[in-house]
Design a protein around this motif. Structure first.
Motif: not given
Length: 334
Positions: A196-205
């Motif tokens: 998963v290349y999308l940053p985890a913090d961006l997803l978590a937001a």
């Protein structure tokens, strides 16, 4: 067409011509957008771009397509062996690998910093063990080696109208923008590879995590939170494009149509993702042939006009580099 490009570049050695032709085939087969834009460069500069692409593609294939039976250790060993062969070739010790020989010749002709290849290989090794990124800063660190250095490798080939160091940050940003575009387009395929290349913090937001992505991929069901996260990723990517855009005018005029065409075509992938409702977990968004043809036609017109107005910029190709004879006592520094 290949012979004309090689003749224009002053590449006369039959074996080296075959090496460059091999890289060109890799570019044509796997890098449709990249290859289309490359065709807009003066013929003398195209073989160098094919060599840069061919080596990067070869390393990427080791990471993802070495074979079903190859584990991380096998892939790491293959990457290390590739890097050793490149290091040897760069210091004048011949190897038998076409992409390595063509790349080393290009690096010598255009004075490409060898450290850029070292950083690239380090990023390829990261792909063997790193499966996600907690925040954008970590992803950006990875993309320095996997994407920014590609822009920096290209810069000596494209040429600049300002000191190269002034154009370098824009070239790096453009490489990052292209890769972020690919990450967004390929979310589903990368997830199948365990990444998963999308940053985890961006997803978590937006209330998204890997489990939710995997559920959506597995079931084929859409989720509003995932769509919101993908829209945020697209917005981030467009911000990087905006930072990179001023760098196009810092390039030599004959190179601008190539880079501007790539800029528009990669940006069109973001448009295609949006037009398809951000369904990238379930299918790949594709830029239509009509759109691609229209952009390419505008780029070709601009390229022809630039060459007519700036014939001297095409100039004679760089002289073939002096290659020291292989020596059994050559230094082993990487």
């Amino acid at each position: 067409m290949t012979d004309r490009e090689l003749d224009a570049a002053g590449i006369s050695d039959p074996a080296l011509r075959a090496d460059y032709a091999h890289c060109r085939r890799l570019n044509a087969r796997h890098g449709r957008t990249y290859f289309l834009a490359t065709r807009l460069l003066p013929a003398a500069r195209r073989p160098a771009v094919h060599a840069l692409y061919g080596f990067a593609r070869h390393a990427d294939d080791i990471v993802d397509d070495l074979g079903a039976d190859a584990g991380p250790e096998d892939r790491a060993a293959a990457l290390d062996a590739l890097h050793r062969r490149l290091t040897a070739q760069l210091r004048g010790e011949p190897t038998a690998e076409p992409v390595v020989r063509a790349l080393a010749d290009t690096a010598a002709r255009y004075a490409v910093d060898p450290a850029l290849f070292t950083d690239f290989m380090a990023a390829m090794r990261d792909d063997l063990t790193v499966t996600d990124y907690p925040h954008y800063a970590e992803l950006r660190r990875y993309m320095h080696g996997s994407a920014a250095v590609i822009g920096l490798q290209m810069l000596p080939v494209l040429g600049t109208v300002v000191p190269r160091a002034e154009a370098a940050p824009y070239a790096a940003d453009l490489g990052v923008a292209f890769q972020l575009t690919n990450f967004l387009r390929d979310v589903g395929e990368d997830l199948d590879r365990g990444r998963v290349y999308l940053p985890a913090d961006l997803l978590a937001a937006h209330g998204v995590d890997r489990d939710l992505l995997e559920w959506s991929r597995r079931t084929g069901r859409r989720d509003a939170a995932i769509t919101a996260a993908l829209i945020a990723a697209a917005r981030l990517t467009r911000e990087v494009y905006a930072r990179a855009a001023p760098g196009i005018d810092l390039l030599e005029p004959v190179s601008r149509p190539c880079v501007r065409t790539a800029f528009v075509l990669y940006g069109a992938i973001l448009d295609a993702v949006a037009d398809d409702g951000y369904a990238v977990l379930h299918r790949r968004a594709v830029v239509g042939r009509g759109r691609r043809a229209a952009v390419a036609a505008r780029g070709l017109t601009a390229a022809v006009l630039a060459r007519l107005a700036h014939r001297d910029a095409c100039g004679p190709p760089p002289p073939a580099p002096h290659r020291p004879r292989p020596s059994s006592t050559a230094g082993g520094a990487r």
